[in-house]
Scaffold this active site. Structure first.
Site, PDB file in Angstrom:
ATOM      1  N   ASP A  52       4.097 -22.901  39.575  1.00 24.05           N
ATOM      2  CA  ASP A  52       3.355 -22.569  38.362  1.00 24.05           C
ATOM      3  C   ASP A  52       2.641 -21.240  38.566  1.00 24.05           C
ATOM      4  O   ASP A  52       2.329 -20.869  39.701  1.00 24.05           O
ATOM      5  CB  ASP A  52       2.317 -23.661  38.089  1.00 24.05           C
ATOM      6  CG  ASP A  52       1.798 -23.641  36.662  1.00 24.05           C
ATOM      7  OD1 ASP A  52       1.394 -24.704  36.186  1.00 24.05           O
ATOM      8  OD2 ASP A  52       1.780 -22.569  36.038  1.00 24.05           O
ATOM      9  N   VAL A  79       8.356 -17.509  36.363  1.00 20.52           N
ATOM     10  CA  VAL A  79       9.752 -17.863  36.085  1.00 20.52           C
ATOM     11  C   VAL A  79      10.572 -16.694  35.565  1.00 20.52           C
ATOM     12  O   VAL A  79      11.803 -16.774  35.514  1.00 20.52           O
ATOM     13  CB  VAL A  79       9.850 -19.039  35.084  1.00 20.52           C
ATOM     14  CG1 VAL A  79       9.234 -20.290  35.664  1.00 20.52           C
ATOM     15  CG2 VAL A  79       9.241 -18.683  33.728  1.00 20.52           C
ATOM     16  N   TYR A 171      10.589 -18.421  18.909  1.00 22.37           N
ATOM     17  CA  TYR A 171      10.650 -19.735  19.565  1.00 22.37           C
ATOM     18  C   TYR A 171      11.960 -20.436  19.233  1.00 22.37           C
ATOM     19  O   TYR A 171      12.637 -20.971  20.115  1.00 22.37           O
ATOM     20  CB  TYR A 171       9.459 -20.585  19.130  1.00 22.37           C
ATOM     21  CG  TYR A 171       9.372 -21.903  19.860  1.00 22.37           C
ATOM     22  CD1 TYR A 171       9.077 -21.938  21.219  1.00 22.37           C
ATOM     23  CD2 TYR A 171       9.592 -23.101  19.194  1.00 22.37           C
ATOM     24  CE1 TYR A 171       9.001 -23.151  21.899  1.00 22.37           C
ATOM     25  CE2 TYR A 171       9.510 -24.317  19.868  1.00 22.37           C
ATOM     26  CZ  TYR A 171       9.222 -24.332  21.227  1.00 22.37           C
ATOM     27  OH  TYR A 171       9.155 -25.530  21.896  1.00 22.37           O
ATOM     28  N   LYS A 175      14.792 -21.369  22.098  1.00 20.52           N
ATOM     29  CA  LYS A 175      15.185 -22.757  22.371  1.00 20.52           C
ATOM     30  C   LYS A 175      16.625 -23.027  21.926  1.00 20.52           C
ATOM     31  O   LYS A 175      17.335 -23.831  22.537  1.00 20.52           O
ATOM     32  CB  LYS A 175      14.219 -23.716  21.689  1.00 20.52           C
ATOM     33  CG  LYS A 175      12.819 -23.706  22.305  1.00 20.52           C
ATOM     34  CD  LYS A 175      12.853 -24.071  23.791  1.00 20.52           C
ATOM     35  CE  LYS A 175      11.469 -24.231  24.375  1.00 20.52           C
ATOM     36  NZ  LYS A 175      11.497 -24.625  25.809  1.00 20.52           N
ATOM     37  N   THR A 206       0.332 -34.430  23.538  1.00 20.19           N
ATOM     38  CA  THR A 206      -0.220 -33.709  24.681  1.00 20.19           C
ATOM     39  C   THR A 206      -1.597 -33.161  24.304  1.00 20.19           C
ATOM     40  O   THR A 206      -1.967 -33.162  23.127  1.00 20.19           O
ATOM     41  CB  THR A 206       0.709 -32.538  25.061  1.00 20.19           C
ATOM     42  OG1 THR A 206       0.806 -31.641  23.930  1.00 20.19           O
ATOM     43  CG2 THR A 206       2.101 -33.037  25.433  1.00 20.19           C
ATOM     44  N   THR A 213      -3.986 -33.086  15.864  1.00 19.13           N
ATOM     45  CA  THR A 213      -3.850 -34.455  15.370  1.00 19.13           C
ATOM     46  C   THR A 213      -5.150 -35.252  15.453  1.00 19.13           C
ATOM     47  O   THR A 213      -5.222 -36.371  14.964  1.00 19.13           O
ATOM     48  CB  THR A 213      -2.744 -35.205  16.135  1.00 19.13           C
ATOM     49  OG1 THR A 213      -3.016 -35.170  17.542  1.00 19.13           O
ATOM     50  CG2 THR A 213      -1.386 -34.570  15.869  1.00 19.13           C
TER      51      THR A 213
END
Length: 266
Positions: A52, A79, A171, A175, A206, A213
């Site tokens: 990480d 990465v 995005y 993906k 998460t 939410t």
């Protein structure tokens, strides 16, 4: 706001029935989906190389794994760097002798509601670099090691946004690109007994999602789009990844595993 996943876990599967594999974390350091994956894999006997850019948070995940009897090490890792990937794979082989499972889970979303007219070039480049170039570099780095041990499993964490048009253009493109990269490598490397599959999560509860939410109205609107009428949990995704990484899926390659409570049916 940016939703940073930037975490990976490398593991390898032992052919005597234990699982050692590589996976990643996806929710702001050591929380969320990727942390659940790492802990689940370790509980199944995985030897985990956790990487990480947020090293301190990463160490917390590794400490928890070790406290519960698991085997893991932590490495700081960007990465988007081929040199970093080379270092991570070399370290994994040195520590655990092989790498035969890779889970590419690092990523960022950017502003989901941003239209392409408002999306600047640096943001486009950053999202594509992390979400698509990162897995490309990771796959290239591990393939030689997987060939040496006679096969392996690569699991790429994509998104429902890699299939439909929800989200911003960068995005979606990143993906969607990862989804097709998965199929390309699966087709080319099946002859080496290397399986490659993608996972497409829906709305998962998460810490980042909970920011929205926690509002009752927003939560009700979100649930209205999910036929099962519940939000997904990080462990729901982790079990899907575990299946694809294990020998239980030895005849499965090139698929899109959608875990979304039925959201895609709308």
């Amino acid at each position: 706001m940016y939703y940073h996943y930037y975490k990976k876990y490398m593991v390898g599967r032992d052919f005597d029935g234990t699982i050692s594999k590589q996976s990643s974390n996806n929710n702001r350091g050591a929380s969320g989906q990727g942390a659940e994956e790492a802990k689940l894999f370790a509980s199944e006997g995985a030897k985990v190389v956790a990487t990480d850019v947020q090293f301190e948070l990463l160490e917390d995940v590794v400490k928890e794994i070790k406290a519960n009897g698991g085997d893991a090490i932590a490495i700081k890792h960007n990465v988007t760097s081929a040199d970093d990937w080379k270092m991570v794979v070399e370290t994994a082989v040195k520590e655990f002798e092989k790498v035969d499972i890779l889970v590419n889970n690092a990523g960022i979303t950017g502003l989901i509601t941003q239209t392409i007219e408002d999306l600047d070039e640096p943001t486009w480049d950053k999202i594509l670099d992390i979400n698509t170039k990162g897995p490309y570099l990771g796959i290239k780095a591990v393939l030689p090691e997987m060939k040496k041990v006679g096969g392996g499993s690569i699991v790429n964490i994509s998104s429902l946004s890699g299939i439909n048009g929800v989200g911003n253009a960068a995005y979606n493109s990143s993906k969607g690109g990862l989804r097709l990269l998965t199929k390309n490598v699966a087709l080319d490397y099946g002859k080496y007994n290397i399986r490659v599959n993608s996972v497409h999560p829906g709305t998962i509860e998460t810490p980042m999602i909970e920011m929205f939410t926690s509002n009752k109205e927003v939560r009700e609107m979100t649930l209205a789009g999910i036929p099962l009428n519940v939000l997904g949990q990080s462990l729901d995704i982790a079990y899907g990844v575990l299946y694809l990484a294990s020998d239980e899926s030895k005849f499965v390659t090139g698929i899109e595993l959608i875990i979304d409570g039925g959201s895609i049916l709308h």
